[in-house]
Design an enzyme around this catalytic site. Structure first.
Site, PDB file in Angstrom:
ATOM      1  N   CYS A  41      36.051 -22.578  36.105  1.00  0.00           N
ATOM      2  CA  CYS A  41      37.552 -22.585  35.864  1.00  0.00           C
ATOM      3  C   CYS A  41      38.423 -23.613  36.088  1.00  0.00           C
ATOM      4  O   CYS A  41      38.462 -24.173  37.018  1.00  0.00           O
ATOM      5  CB  CYS A  41      37.901 -20.898  36.228  1.00  0.00           C
ATOM      6  SG  CYS A  41      39.564 -20.425  35.339  1.00  0.00           S
ATOM      7  N   ASP A  43      41.520 -22.878  36.727  1.00  0.00           N
ATOM      8  CA  ASP A  43      42.322 -22.484  37.669  1.00  0.00           C
ATOM      9  C   ASP A  43      42.554 -23.506  38.866  1.00  0.00           C
ATOM     10  O   ASP A  43      41.851 -23.831  39.501  1.00  0.00           O
ATOM     11  CB  ASP A  43      41.760 -21.123  38.130  1.00  0.00           C
ATOM     12  CG  ASP A  43      42.923 -20.257  38.848  1.00  0.00           C
ATOM     13  OD1 ASP A  43      43.260 -20.726  39.733  1.00  0.00           O
ATOM     14  OD2 ASP A  43      43.352 -19.158  38.195  1.00  0.00           O
ATOM     15  N   ARG A  45      43.435 -22.836  41.626  1.00  0.00           N
ATOM     16  CA  ARG A  45      43.267 -22.588  42.934  1.00  0.00           C
ATOM     17  C   ARG A  45      41.556 -22.396  43.390  1.00  0.00           C
ATOM     18  O   ARG A  45      40.966 -22.105  44.321  1.00  0.00           O
ATOM     19  CB  ARG A  45      43.540 -20.959  43.122  1.00  0.00           C
ATOM     20  CG  ARG A  45      45.222 -20.715  43.185  1.00  0.00           C
ATOM     21  CD  ARG A  45      45.589 -19.429  42.779  1.00  0.00           C
ATOM     22  NE  ARG A  45      44.983 -18.858  41.278  1.00  0.00           N
ATOM     23  CZ  ARG A  45      45.139 -17.666  40.982  1.00  0.00           C
ATOM     24  NH1 ARG A  45      45.752 -16.782  41.730  1.00  0.00           N
ATOM     25  NH2 ARG A  45      44.680 -17.284  39.651  1.00  0.00           N
ATOM     26  N   HIS A  97      35.640 -16.724  38.733  1.00  0.00           N
ATOM     27  CA  HIS A  97      36.086 -16.176  39.916  1.00  0.00           C
ATOM     28  C   HIS A  97      37.037 -14.885  39.557  1.00  0.00           C
ATOM     29  O   HIS A  97      37.559 -14.761  38.408  1.00  0.00           O
ATOM     30  CB  HIS A  97      37.247 -17.397  40.423  1.00  0.00           C
ATOM     31  CG  HIS A  97      38.266 -17.587  39.400  1.00  0.00           C
ATOM     32  ND1 HIS A  97      39.723 -17.018  39.520  1.00  0.00           N
ATOM     33  CD2 HIS A  97      38.554 -18.218  37.974  1.00  0.00           C
ATOM     34  CE1 HIS A  97      40.334 -17.322  38.563  1.00  0.00           C
ATOM     35  NE2 HIS A  97      39.626 -18.198  37.566  1.00  0.00           N
ATOM     36  N   CYS A 100      40.751 -13.862  37.390  1.00  0.00           N
ATOM     37  CA  CYS A 100      40.833 -14.896  36.352  1.00  0.00           C
ATOM     38  C   CYS A 100      41.789 -14.615  35.062  1.00  0.00           C
ATOM     39  O   CYS A 100      41.624 -13.787  34.523  1.00  0.00           O
ATOM     40  CB  CYS A 100      39.319 -15.473  35.813  1.00  0.00           C
ATOM     41  SG  CYS A 100      39.151 -16.655  34.496  1.00  0.00           S
TER      42      CYS A 100
HETATM   43 CO    CO Z   1      39.926 -18.501  35.735  1.00  0.00          CO
END
Ligand code: CO
Length: 208
Positions: A41, A43, A45, A97, A100
Site C-alpha cells: 500500500c 500508506d 506508515r 495492512h 488501510c
Molecule cells: Co492502505
C-alpha cells in the site's frame, strides 16, 4: 518534513554509505538482482524496505492505494512482467495492512470520484467473500478480515498473469500474502495455501 531537510538527510546517507564502503555507489550502479517483488500500500506508515530490513538492490517495489493488482493497471502488469521475466525474482509478496484507508473507504457508501473505479476492485473482493464477512459481528472484524481477503485476492490476481504461470512451472517462484499490523509493527504471514488456491482458479484462468 521540509524539502531542505530531505537533501540534508540524503547527504548524510551518502556520507554514511561511503564511510562504510567507498565503492558502495559504484557497485550499486552496476545493476540490480533483487530476490523479491513487494506489492504494498502507498500508506506512508507502511514503508516497504524499512519494515523488511531490505537494502537498496534487494527488493523490487510497487505501491498503490490498498496494494491492488488490477489487470487493467499497466503499471502493475509491467512491474510484474519485468520482475518475473527479466529480474527473475523468486518471491512475490502482496502486503496489506490493518487500518488501510483504501479498504475502509471501499466499505463505505460514498462517492469518491476518481477513486470509485479503483476501490470497486475491493468491493468485488467483499462480494466474493460476502458470506464469510457477513457472519462477522462487528464492523471492525469485517474491516480486518477484508484487509486479509483483499491480500489473498490480489495474490490470486498475481497468479492470473501469464508471466507468473510460466515461472511457476519452470522455477521455484512463490507468492506470499502478508499483513502489517501497525499497532505492533509486525508482519503477519497469512499462510495462504497457494497450491489449493491455484487448483481452484487454474481451471478458469489457465493461460499457458
Ligand atoms: Co492502505
Amino acid at each position: 518534513m521540509n524539502i531542505d531537510q530531505i537533501f540534508k538527510n540524503n547527504q548524510a546517507w551518502v556520507n554514511e554509505k561511503l564511510g562504510n564502503d567507498p565503492d558502495y555507489f559504484k557497485n550499486l550502479s552496476e545493476g540490480q538482482n533483487p530476490e523479491v517483488l513487494y506489492i504494498g500500500c502507498s500508506d506512508s506508515r507502511v514503508t516497504a524496505e524499512e519494515i523488511m530490513g531490505a537494502k537498496p538492490g534487494e527488493a523490487f517495489i510497487l505501491r498503490n492505494i490498498a496494494n491492488m493488482v488490477s489487470n487493467l493497471d499497466l503499471s502493475a502488469m509491467s512491474v510484474i512482467n519485468y520482475a518475473v521475466s527479466h529480474l527473475k525474482v523468486n518471491h512475490i509478496i502482496v502486503c496489506g495492512h490493518y487500518g488501510c484507508g483504501g479498504v475502509k473507504a471501499a466499505m463505505q457508501s460514498q462517492d469518491l470520484g476518481i477513486l470509485n473505479p479503483w476501490l470497486r476492485n475491493i468491493r468485488d473482493v467483499y462480494r466474493l467473500h460476502n458470506q464469510e464477512l457477513n457472519q462477522l459481528k462487528t464492523e471492525e472484524e469485517k474491516y480486518r478480515r477484508l484487509v486479509e481477503l483483499n491480500v489473498q485476492e490480489q495474490c490470486v490476481n498475481v497468479i492470473k498473469t501469464a508471466d507468473v504461470q510460466i515461472a511457476y512451472r519452470s522455477r521455484n517462484l512463490t507468492v506470499h500474502g502478508w499483513v502489517m499490523d501497525m499497532t505492533t509493527g509486525k508482519l503477519i504471514d497469512l499462510k495462504i495455501d497457494f497450491d489449493k488456491v491455484l487448483k481452484g482458479i487454474m481451471e478458469i484462468y489457465h493461460l499457458d
